[in-house]
Each structure stands twice: as structure tokens, then as C-alpha cells.
Design a protein around this motif. Sequence first.
Motif, mmCIF file in Angstrom:
data_model
loop_
_atom_site.group_PDB
_atom_site.id
_atom_site.type_symbol
_atom_site.label_atom_id
_atom_site.label_comp_id
_atom_site.label_asym_id
_atom_site.label_seq_id
_atom_site.Cartn_x
_atom_site.Cartn_y
_atom_site.Cartn_z
ATOM 1 N N GLN B 84 0.835 -1.209 0.000
ATOM 2 C CA GLN B 84 0.000 0.000 0.000
ATOM 3 C C GLN B 84 0.860 1.245 0.000
ATOM 4 O OE1 GLN B 84 -3.346 0.123 2.743
ATOM 5 N NE2 GLN B 84 -3.070 -2.042 3.125
ATOM 6 N N GLU B 85 2.093 1.088 0.486
ATOM 7 C CA GLU B 85 3.015 2.218 0.577
ATOM 8 C C GLU B 85 3.833 2.277 -0.706
ATOM 9 O OE1 GLU B 85 5.230 5.292 1.467
ATOM 10 O OE2 GLU B 85 3.524 4.683 2.690
ATOM 11 N N ASN B 86 3.541 3.246 -1.563
ATOM 12 C CA ASN B 86 4.230 3.283 -2.852
ATOM 13 C C ASN B 86 4.868 4.621 -3.154
ATOM 14 O OD1 ASN B 86 4.089 0.652 -4.097
ATOM 15 N ND2 ASN B 86 1.883 0.892 -3.927
#
Lengths: 339, 258
Positions: B84-86
Amino acid sequence: MALSIVLGAVLVVGVGASSMVGQLPVSPSEVIGSLLRAMGIANGWAPDDPIVESTLWVVRFPRIVMGLMVGAALAVAGAVMQAIFGNPLAEPGVVGVSSGAALGAAIAIAFSITALGNWSVAVLAFAGSLLATFIVYFVSRSGGRTEVVTLLLTGIAINAFAGAGLAFVLFMGSSSSREQIVFWQLGSLNGARWSEALLVAVVCVLGAAVAAAFGRRYDLLALGERNARHLGVNVEGLRMASILLVALLTGIGVAFVGIISFVGLVVPHIIRMAIGPAHRPLIIASAFGGGALLVVADLLTRVLIAGADLPIGMLTSLVGGPFFFFLLFRQRRRSGGWA
Amino acid sequence: MSLLVARDVDVVRDGTVILDGVSLEIQRGEVLALVGPNGAGKSTLLGVLSGDARPTRGAIELDGRPIGDYRPLELARHRAVLTQENAVSFPFRAIEVIQMGRSPWNRTSRIDEDSRAVTDAVEATDVSHLLGRRYTSLSGGEKARVSLARVLAQRTQLLFLDEPTAALDLRHQEDVMLTARALAAEDRAVVVVLHDLSLAGAYADRIALLSGGRLVASGTPHEVLDAEVIGGVYGLAVRVIVQDGVPMVLPVRDSLPR
């Protein structure tokens, strides 16, 4: 391409001017002639005067080589540091790595530590920068990234601590070692010797080569630590190797020429704007850019005020400080806060 | 043989039980949806299954080998993960980010597939118009799609997608799930964390429902998407409607003022 030409031109002009300018002016033809003669090519340009010859080979050339190599080492260290911190504001001087190295070197000078022979100062500088890098790294990171605020606050803490240590060392040291430390802290390429310049050259070239070899992994690290790991990067190993690399490159520079800040910040940043953030070309171009910058800066220290040899660290900070502020300001405006 | 097997997995962090005795098998050629309320342990399970974190107890085997035995690079050739962390630290162009997905295959014979893999990934995620842009200047949904393209370009047997539809508009949500189906059709396995139960119902072969760190139900969408089970787990009355043969979950909104 355009960048290589600009860098090449700055390098040639900087090195050329540095060879010619000084208390004893040397003509361009004499410089070229002397270089050709050293390569075994007899020619009519070479200076006959032994004073000119020794000015070039004993004073100016080692100083130029030292400037090139220290500049390259600092710029590469900055680029590597920014890669592992995931933050374009990380710089050995700003986050306290240079002052760690300075403290180590000052201890060696003040207490005349010679257990490791002539290289005692260099070894202690390396130890100091290594310690400082480790502390900054482990204190200021979370989730694979470093917020600007945390990074700067950690830098303040380390600079303060190293400053206190330096003050203590100055207090304890003899007046001659005091003077030596103070001048050395200001940073200068004056009095560079071949043996030192060659050691710095070896470390710098090897370090830059290793950093360039890590380049693609640094690119992946920009995706965040987890994503880099998902793409097969041994993040822990890369991190440790990079910390050693930064400490070595910074420590070796600081040990022989004192504290020269902001080279590691300004150079990679400008290169990134010119050719993009891909790390392999960035690191290689930064090495050349850092070398060029420091040779030119050193030239300025000698010509700005006639007859005086200004401290080069003062000059780079004079230019680098406002630049750092500009970057900080821009990043704040972009992210809407000091994140 | 199952591609990935998790047996009796417990995860305890700081004395809190986050996963409690979860056993799961993932087959080639299927899309498995992981669903459950916030804090059910979906992301933790995904992290453990993908080899990011070690379970406190239990075993996870990928292709018959404990996942902890894989070196990072080897693992990267077996599974890809969309987190989710991009965020990306430096202003790389979108195309460069997607090409990074090929890096595990450097110096292997599969490097020949590079351009093909990137082109396919770009097409599947509809990002061809973004390739020259700086990743850092993209919108949230565009970043999500470029990151998905990077993960697709990795071309692994097993893919983990953690809420790939979260930032996307209706059409791109459907696109992502269709891509997951296409991957399954190529005999790959896709594990996808979803919040939208109807999306899971429409596109997953199987749904695993997590609640409070336990696997509450696991089976086909028709088996798991039961009004009573879902209602109990989410603490909300729901209705399950079957449309076009696909179960859809809707909250009961009878008492809504009109």
C-alpha cells in the motif's frame, strides 16, 4: 552528454588555472611542457627553472590531485547517503558525519596519538565518521525513510556533541596542537603531500567504483525498503556496506583537508536536476562534479584575496548554506510542511 | 501440489496475538481474496505469506521449501508484492519505476523478456500516457497503477496485491481485477487483499475471511459471502444479492431517513 562536456570543460579549466595561478605565476605552456616531460616526451616548452618545476610538482599538482579526490569522495558520499536515507537533504556535513570525523582527527592531533604511524589521524577520523554515521542512521530512520525534521534534529544533536568533544580536546591540547586543530577545522588543501593525495585517490576511486556498482540497488531503494526487498535487494547488507562507504569517503577527506561541507549536498543535487535520479550515472557524474567544484573552489580561495589562502571549508559553506536553505524551502513548499 | 502452504501460523507482536492458527493453501491458477474488517490481520498475513516477516509459530512453504530458506533475490523471482506504501524518494520517471520490476531478472536468460514484460504491464494497467512523467508528480490513483505495472513486469508465479483497488476509480478497479483473472488464467496465483466484498465475490475463485486474527471462513464466494457470516464478522446487517450469477454484499439500509 551536455553535462559531460560542461564537467570536462570545468575540470580542464580549473586544473589548468590552478596550476598556473599563485605566488609564482607559471605559463600554460610551461605546465603542459612539464607534464609532457614527466610522461617521457621531451619538448621545448618544459620549464628550465627548477623552482618552477618544483612549484608545480611539489606544491600545486599534489594540491590539485587532493582537491579532485576529496571533492569526488565527498560528492559520492553525499549521493550514497541520500540514497540510503531516501532523502535528498542528507549530507555528511549537515548530519554530523564530518564533525564526527573531525573529533576523531582532533583527538589524534591533540594527544599525539601515533600508534598507527603517520596514518593515525586518518584512522581516527574514519572511526569518528563511522560512529557518527551509525548513530544518525539508526536514530533517524523509520520505515525505511527519514523525515527531514528527524534528520536535521539528529544532525544538530551529533554536531553539538562532536562540538563539545572538540572543545574539550582544544581545552586539553597544547597551544600548538590547538592552532593546528583550529586551522584544520576550517578546511584547506594547502600543504597537501603526494603520499596523502595518493592514499585519498586510492580510497576515492575504489569507493566511487563500489558506489557505482551499487547504483541499481540504490534505485530500487528509492521505492522504499520493503519494495526493494521484494525486488530481491538484500537491504540490510546494502545498508551496512553503504554506511561503511560513506564513513570511509568522508573520513578520508576530512582527515587530510579538514571539514568541507555541502559538497555532498550541492553536487548530487545539481547533477540530479541535469540527468535525473538514476544512481549509477548520478554517482559517476557526482565524482567528476565534486572534483571540479573543489578544484575551482580551491582556486578561488587563493585568488579572491591577493596573498591570502582562505579556508576552503569556509568558502563551500558560504555558498552551500544558502543553497541548503533553498532546498529546504522548496521541499517545504512542495510537501506543505516540514515533513 | 499447492504453490504456497501456510500451516498453523501464529503471529504475536508485543504480546498481542495478531494471527492465531491460520492455515491456508494457495493453488496455481487461482485468485484468492483476503477479506475482513480493519485490524483483522490481513496485511500481517500478507506480510508473512510473502516472506517479509517471520511468523512467531507455524510454517510457510513456497514450492515445497520453507520460505525463510529463500535468498532475497531468489524470492523476488518467485513472488511479487504490491504494497500500500508506494512513495518513491527521487523523481524517477514512471517508465523507470516500471522497469525496476525487471531487476530480479538481471543477468538471467529471462532478461530477454524485458521489453515484452514492460509493454504488457503498461497495457494491462493503462499507464502508457504516463510513462514520461515524473512518478512524484502523479496522482494517487496513477501512482497505484504505475506501481501495479512494476509488480506485473516482475512476472512471477505468485503475486500479492495489498488493496490494489483502494485509490482507483470504478473502471480501473475492474481493470485490476480482470488483470488478476488473466494472470490466474496463465496458471499464476494471485493473493489479493480487498475491502470491497462485491469485487471479491465477482473476481475471486476463493475468499478467505479473517476476523480477529483467525480464519473464520474460506471457500468459494457463494460459500463465504453469507449474510449471516458477514453480518456477524463486520457487526453490520447485510444483504447478499445474486446478480449475473455473482454474489454482491450490500448493507441493510432500511432505517435510512428519506
